[in-house]
Motif scaffolding. Structure first.
Motif, PDB file in Angstrom:
ATOM      1  N   LYS A  97     126.822  69.699  21.158  1.00  0.00           N
ATOM      2  CA  LYS A  97     126.273  70.772  21.988  1.00  0.00           C
ATOM      3  C   LYS A  97     125.364  70.216  23.075  1.00  0.00           C
ATOM      4  O   LYS A  97     125.229  70.816  24.142  1.00  0.00           O
ATOM      5  N   ASP A  98     124.755  69.061  22.816  1.00  0.00           N
ATOM      6  CA  ASP A  98     123.907  68.401  23.810  1.00  0.00           C
ATOM      7  C   ASP A  98     124.695  67.440  24.698  1.00  0.00           C
ATOM      8  O   ASP A  98     124.114  66.634  25.416  1.00  0.00           O
ATOM      9  N   LEU A 132     127.480  68.329  15.273  1.00  0.00           N
ATOM     10  CA  LEU A 132     127.649  69.556  16.056  1.00  0.00           C
ATOM     11  C   LEU A 132     126.514  69.730  17.067  1.00  0.00           C
ATOM     12  O   LEU A 132     126.750  70.098  18.217  1.00  0.00           O
ATOM     13  N   GLU A 133     125.307  69.458  16.640  1.00  0.00           N
ATOM     14  CA  GLU A 133     124.165  69.561  17.551  1.00  0.00           C
ATOM     15  C   GLU A 133     124.282  68.533  18.681  1.00  0.00           C
ATOM     16  O   GLU A 133     123.981  68.832  19.834  1.00  0.00           O
ATOM     17  N   MET A 134     124.699  67.326  18.345  1.00  0.00           N
ATOM     18  CA  MET A 134     124.860  66.280  19.348  1.00  0.00           C
ATOM     19  C   MET A 134     125.954  66.661  20.349  1.00  0.00           C
ATOM     20  O   MET A 134     125.812  66.439  21.560  1.00  0.00           O
ATOM     21  N   GLU A 145     126.537  68.782  10.600  1.00  0.00           N
ATOM     22  CA  GLU A 145     125.575  69.606  11.351  1.00  0.00           C
ATOM     23  C   GLU A 145     124.940  68.801  12.480  1.00  0.00           C
ATOM     24  O   GLU A 145     124.779  69.303  13.600  1.00  0.00           O
ATOM     25  N   THR A 146     124.595  67.553  12.198  1.00  0.00           N
ATOM     26  CA  THR A 146     124.017  66.687  13.223  1.00  0.00           C
ATOM     27  C   THR A 146     125.019  66.448  14.336  1.00  0.00           C
ATOM     28  O   THR A 146     124.677  66.529  15.523  1.00  0.00           O
TER      29      THR A 146
END
Length: 56
Positions: A28-29, A24-26, A21-22
């Motif tokens: 996306k950024d 994926l967020e990274m 999850e982390t």
């Protein structure tokens, strides 16, 4: 499999899920794959796989 082994496996699965999850967020950024590998401890191959899922 003993109860303790099952609990340890569930805990490890939860840690892996949090790392994904982390990552994926990274992604996306627009963070670099190398930084994501460094901070999540996921393999480069796994992060590249996640990146292709986001783009696809």
């Amino acid at each position: 499999m003993t109860y303790e082994m099952k609990m340890r496996e569930a805990h490890d699965d939860g840690k892996e899920e949090n790392r994904v999850e982390t990552a994926l967020e990274m992604l996306k950024d627009s963070m670099s794959i190398d930084k994501i590998v460094k901070y999540t401890k996921l393999s480069k191959e796994r992060v590249e796989e996640l990146a292709s899922q986001i783009k696809g």
